[in-house]
Design a protein around this motif. Structure first.
Motif: not given
Length: 308
Positions: A43, A45, A47, A77, A89, A92, A97
């Motif tokens: 996902d 977030d 990376s 988190t 989520k 981005l 996601p």
């Protein structure tokens, strides 16, 4: 270089501990449970650029280990990942996601084994969290309790005050790691990856078959994790009896390496299975015949009594 801070708390969910097993049964096949853990790293977030899957042995216990070199988790988190009912989520940089319901880690990890410990390191803090069915059974818990510890990276000593000793003692007593040194060594293992941040997951008390063996074959191929034929038959649909003479079992069903190679339509993260890179297969390019079908919905007009 860690300090155990005042954020060390017992985080509770008002759910019966039995729900951890019930929730895990959504995965009938173990590879789909592993996919949940891969998706978390995939996902945007997080990376992560790399994701490692391996077998490890801790205190003579065979475990599965997962590690990414993503952004790492902070206390909040980590809490949300281990607890139920949380998901923040968002897309981005145009990347959507996969995990949006906040259940992937819980269902996936508890399908693979009864106990999981998570080590994570971000640029500013490190966290350790534990979700353990064995722990909940041993203390006769009436609701799910998540243990979560936050470490600071700012000074050179690890100190534990009186209020923190009880919860830290539970992790040391009920996990496979019996000293603070062992816990911190797992966090340091994250730093050995290409990035200095990331998350490491170790799952133990792996699910066993009716014969007492784990449902994974680690011995046939040093660079793969496979599903043995007897486990395949046990997990397969009993209404569809297996004919050994005529049946064909795709490699992606019994080989984790093959499964990971076709997991994503557009891979953007390198998966490593037992120390060796997985070569992704672009399914759309490997098909013998390709057809694109464009769907354009046609709404009923007002003459039919509906408004589009």
């Amino acid at each position: 270089p860690y300090l155990l801070t005042e954020h060390n708390t017992w985080l509770q969910n008002r759910l019966s501990p039995k729900f951890l097993h019930t929730n895990s049964t959504s995965h009938t096949w173990p590879f789909s449970a592993i996919a949940e853990l891969i998706d978390n790293a995939y996902d945007p977030d997080v990376s992560a650029k790399r994701f490692w899957i391996d077998k490890t042995v801790v205190k003579d216990e065979v475990c599965l280990s997962f590690m990414d070199n993503g952004n790492g988790l902070d206390h909040e988190t980590m809490h949300k990942m281990l607890s139920f009912g949380y998901s923040d989520k968002i897309a981005l940089n145009g990347l959507e996601p996969i995990g949006i319901y906040g259940n992937g880690f819980k269902s996936g990890s508890m399908r693979l084994g009864k106990d999981a410990i998570v080590f994570s390191k971000s640029k500013t803090v490190s966290c350790i969290g534990m979700l353990s069915q064995t722990y909940l059974e041993m203390i006769d818990a009436k609701q799910i309790i998540v243990l979560c510890h936050l470490f600071s990276l700012t000074i050179s000593l690890l100190s534990v005050n009186e209020d923190q000793e009880a919860s830290l003692r539970d992790i040391l007593q009920y996990s496979l790691f019996k000293s603070q040194v062992e816990l911190l060594a797992e966090i340091d293992a994250i730093s050995s990856s290409t990035a200095k941040t990331g998350t490491r997951i170790i799952i133990w008390n792996l699910r066993r078959t009716s014969t007492g063996s784990t449902e994974f074959d680690f011995g046939t191929d040093r660079y793969d994790i496979r599903i043995p034929s007897e486990v395949y038959e046990e997990l397969s649909d009993p209404s569809q009896p297996l004919n050994r003479a005529t049946s064909y079992v795709p490699e992606s069903v019994v080989s984790l390496r093959a499964y990971c190679s076709i997991l994503y339509l557009k891979p953007r993260m390198q998966v490593m299975v037992r120390g060796q890179k997985v070569k992704s297969q672009l399914i759309a390019k490997s098909l013998a015949y390709i057809r694109k079908d464009y769907y354009k919905p046609m709404f009923l007009d007002q003459q039919n009594g509906f408004h589009s």
